[in-house]
Scaffold this motif. Structure first.
Motif, PDB file in Angstrom:
ATOM      1  N   LEU A 136     -61.010  31.617 107.878  1.00 17.67           N
ATOM      2  CA  LEU A 136     -61.317  33.027 108.030  1.00 17.67           C
ATOM      3  C   LEU A 136     -61.805  33.333 109.441  1.00 17.67           C
ATOM      4  O   LEU A 136     -61.398  34.308 110.070  1.00 17.67           O
ATOM      5  CB  LEU A 136     -62.376  33.435 107.008  1.00 17.67           C
ATOM      6  CG  LEU A 136     -62.761  34.914 106.972  1.00 17.67           C
ATOM      7  CD1 LEU A 136     -61.555  35.770 106.645  1.00 17.67           C
ATOM      8  CD2 LEU A 136     -63.863  35.137 105.948  1.00 17.67           C
ATOM      9  N   SER A 137     -62.673  32.472 109.966  1.00 20.20           N
ATOM     10  CA  SER A 137     -63.203  32.657 111.310  1.00 20.20           C
ATOM     11  C   SER A 137     -62.104  32.550 112.361  1.00 20.20           C
ATOM     12  O   SER A 137     -62.028  33.341 113.300  1.00 20.20           O
ATOM     13  CB  SER A 137     -64.294  31.628 111.591  1.00 20.20           C
ATOM     14  OG  SER A 137     -64.755  31.722 112.919  1.00 20.20           O
ATOM     15  N   THR A 138     -61.205  31.564 112.192  1.00 21.19           N
ATOM     16  CA  THR A 138     -60.104  31.367 113.142  1.00 21.19           C
ATOM     17  C   THR A 138     -59.161  32.555 113.145  1.00 21.19           C
ATOM     18  O   THR A 138     -58.756  33.057 114.193  1.00 21.19           O
ATOM     19  CB  THR A 138     -59.335  30.091 112.807  1.00 21.19           C
ATOM     20  OG1 THR A 138     -60.229  28.978 112.877  1.00 21.19           O
ATOM     21  CG2 THR A 138     -58.180  29.876 113.780  1.00 21.19           C
ATOM     22  N   SER A 139     -58.801  33.020 111.949  1.00 18.15           N
ATOM     23  CA  SER A 139     -57.882  34.155 111.848  1.00 18.15           C
ATOM     24  C   SER A 139     -58.510  35.422 112.417  1.00 18.15           C
ATOM     25  O   SER A 139     -57.847  36.217 113.093  1.00 18.15           O
ATOM     26  CB  SER A 139     -57.476  34.376 110.384  1.00 18.15           C
ATOM     27  OG  SER A 139     -56.707  33.300 109.911  1.00 18.15           O
ATOM     28  N   ALA A 140     -59.789  35.624 112.134  1.00 16.35           N
ATOM     29  CA  ALA A 140     -60.474  36.802 112.658  1.00 16.35           C
ATOM     30  C   ALA A 140     -60.485  36.789 114.183  1.00 16.35           C
ATOM     31  O   ALA A 140     -60.331  37.824 114.836  1.00 16.35           O
ATOM     32  CB  ALA A 140     -61.900  36.862 112.110  1.00 16.35           C
ATOM     33  N   SER A 141     -60.669  35.607 114.756  1.00 20.59           N
ATOM     34  CA  SER A 141     -60.670  35.483 116.210  1.00 20.59           C
ATOM     35  C   SER A 141     -59.294  35.812 116.778  1.00 20.59           C
ATOM     36  O   SER A 141     -59.171  36.506 117.790  1.00 20.59           O
ATOM     37  CB  SER A 141     -61.078  34.065 116.617  1.00 20.59           C
ATOM     38  OG  SER A 141     -61.023  33.903 118.018  1.00 20.59           O
ATOM     39  N   MET A 173     -65.455  30.135  92.608  1.00 15.35           N
ATOM     40  CA  MET A 173     -64.052  30.549  92.558  1.00 15.35           C
ATOM     41  C   MET A 173     -63.903  32.008  92.986  1.00 15.35           C
ATOM     42  O   MET A 173     -62.969  32.369  93.691  1.00 15.35           O
ATOM     43  CB  MET A 173     -63.502  30.358  91.142  1.00 15.35           C
ATOM     44  CG  MET A 173     -63.340  28.897  90.730  1.00 15.35           C
ATOM     45  SD  MET A 173     -62.707  28.740  89.057  1.00 15.35           S
ATOM     46  CE  MET A 173     -61.091  29.465  89.261  1.00 15.35           C
ATOM     47  N   SER A 174     -64.849  32.845  92.562  1.00 23.75           N
ATOM     48  CA  SER A 174     -64.806  34.252  92.937  1.00 23.75           C
ATOM     49  C   SER A 174     -64.944  34.425  94.441  1.00 23.75           C
ATOM     50  O   SER A 174     -64.247  35.237  95.056  1.00 23.75           O
ATOM     51  CB  SER A 174     -65.926  35.002  92.218  1.00 23.75           C
ATOM     52  OG  SER A 174     -65.950  36.357  92.622  1.00 23.75           O
ATOM     53  N   LEU A 175     -65.834  33.644  95.047  1.00 26.16           N
ATOM     54  CA  LEU A 175     -66.018  33.713  96.495  1.00 26.16           C
ATOM     55  C   LEU A 175     -64.768  33.266  97.230  1.00 26.16           C
ATOM     56  O   LEU A 175     -64.354  33.875  98.219  1.00 26.16           O
ATOM     57  CB  LEU A 175     -67.211  32.857  96.906  1.00 26.16           C
ATOM     58  CG  LEU A 175     -67.544  32.846  98.407  1.00 26.16           C
ATOM     59  CD1 LEU A 175     -67.778  34.257  98.914  1.00 26.16           C
ATOM     60  CD2 LEU A 175     -68.756  31.968  98.678  1.00 26.16           C
ATOM     61  N   GLN A 176     -64.147  32.203  96.733  1.00 23.47           N
ATOM     62  CA  GLN A 176     -62.919  31.727  97.375  1.00 23.47           C
ATOM     63  C   GLN A 176     -61.800  32.750  97.255  1.00 23.47           C
ATOM     64  O   GLN A 176     -61.027  32.963  98.193  1.00 23.47           O
ATOM     65  CB  GLN A 176     -62.482  30.393  96.757  1.00 23.47           C
ATOM     66  CG  GLN A 176     -63.348  29.220  97.163  1.00 23.47           C
ATOM     67  CD  GLN A 176     -62.662  27.896  96.927  1.00 23.47           C
ATOM     68  OE1 GLN A 176     -61.444  27.814  96.879  1.00 23.47           O
ATOM     69  NE2 GLN A 176     -63.456  26.845  96.782  1.00 23.47           N
ATOM     70  N   ARG A 177     -61.710  33.427  96.105  1.00 19.52           N
ATOM     71  CA  ARG A 177     -60.683  34.454  95.943  1.00 19.52           C
ATOM     72  C   ARG A 177     -60.904  35.607  96.922  1.00 19.52           C
ATOM     73  O   ARG A 177     -59.967  36.169  97.474  1.00 19.52           O
ATOM     74  CB  ARG A 177     -60.670  34.965  94.500  1.00 19.52           C
ATOM     75  CG  ARG A 177     -60.008  34.002  93.503  1.00 19.52           C
ATOM     76  CD  ARG A 177     -59.690  34.705  92.198  1.00 19.52           C
ATOM     77  NE  ARG A 177     -60.928  35.109  91.509  1.00 19.52           N
ATOM     78  CZ  ARG A 177     -61.565  34.365  90.618  1.00 19.52           C
ATOM     79  NH1 ARG A 177     -61.101  33.157  90.307  1.00 19.52           N
ATOM     80  NH2 ARG A 177     -62.653  34.814  90.032  1.00 19.52           N
ATOM     81  N   GLU A 178     -62.177  35.956  97.133  1.00 21.60           N
ATOM     82  CA  GLU A 178     -62.493  37.017  98.081  1.00 21.60           C
ATOM     83  C   GLU A 178     -62.090  36.623  99.502  1.00 21.60           C
ATOM     84  O   GLU A 178     -61.542  37.420 100.263  1.00 21.60           O
ATOM     85  CB  GLU A 178     -63.984  37.342  98.027  1.00 21.60           C
ATOM     86  CG  GLU A 178     -64.426  38.431  98.996  1.00 21.60           C
ATOM     87  CD  GLU A 178     -63.776  39.777  98.725  1.00 21.60           C
ATOM     88  OE1 GLU A 178     -63.637  40.568  99.678  1.00 21.60           O
ATOM     89  OE2 GLU A 178     -63.395  40.015  97.562  1.00 21.60           O
TER      90      GLU A 178
END
Length: 231
Positions: free
Chosen positions: A14-19, A60-65
């Motif tokens: 997520l961090s890499t993609s956001a960057s 699992m919910s956090l990973q889906r988010e």
């Protein structure tokens, strides 16, 4: 992949993609464009997340988010990269020549010192679009587009000659000169020029523009003379 490592991997992706999206959007998007970025879910490639601990619903919910956010980011990346490759929307980004150009008198150049930010941005964008493969070429293009022939003949870079005698109106301290420098500095075809390099090329650009104006006046005079003789 255990729960802790799975979350760490998700957060790192997520961090890499956001960057990536931040860097690309900084390059592609500006305030003058109204680009709609679609965020429909898109299947991720090369990233699959397996959850072995089926009982840990919170994890699992956090990973889906995180997955949903990654899909949105990757869709935005696809949109931006498509624009960079000339395949996306809003491809016609040619800026219109600002109505304030060209400047026709010394007084208009002086009035240009008081332009608002929107006008300045439009002029910088247009002059930057003109391009040029080197500073000299860009300087010549900018002078040609911003000053009429009669106007450019009134200026010298410093407003004086080598002996410091006043000659013409100084151009180096005008707002127009600063705007041209900003436009030239945005050109990625060459390194940003130093102030000394910029001054040198602008002196030459003014000289070339004056000579072009003299040639045009001489040609016009010859045509007039020929027409009178024919009549």
């Amino acid at each position: 992949m255990n729960g802790i490592n799975g979350l760490d991997s998700c957060q790192q992706l997520l961090s890499t993609s956001a960057s990536r999206i931040s860097n690309l959007e900084h390059i592609v998007y500006d305030d003058s464009l109204d680009i709609e970025v679609k965020t429909e879910p898109m299947p991720l490639q090369d990233h699959e997340f397996h959850q072995n601990d089926k009982n840990n619903s919170d994890e699992m919910s956090l990973q889906r988010e995180i997955l949903r956010e990654l899909r949105k980011i990757n869709q935005r990346l696809d949109n931006v990269e498509a624009i960079l490759l000339g395949q996306g929307p809003h491809l016609d980004r040619t800026p219109a020549k600002p109505s304030i150009l060209p400047l026709n008198t010394v007084e208009e150049v002086a009035a240009f010192n008081k332009i608002d930010d929107a006008t300045k941005k439009a002029v910088v964008s247009y002059l930057g679009y003109l391009g040029g493969s080197n500073v000299r070429e860009s300087a010549n293009l900018c002078i040609k587009e911003t000053l009429s022939g009669d106007c450019v003949s009134q200026f010298t870079w410093l407003g004086r000659d080598i002996g410091r005698r006043p000659i013409g109106t100084p151009f180096y301290n005008t707002k127009l000169s600063a705007v041209i420098l900003e436009a030239i500095s945005s050109n990625r075809s060459y390194p940003v020029p130093t102030k000394t390099e910029y001054a040198s090329h602008m002196k030459e650009a003014l000289r070339v523009a004056k000579q072009r104006n003299r040639n045009q006046l001489l040609s016009k005079k010859r045509r007039t003379t020929d027409d009178e003789e024919d009549s």
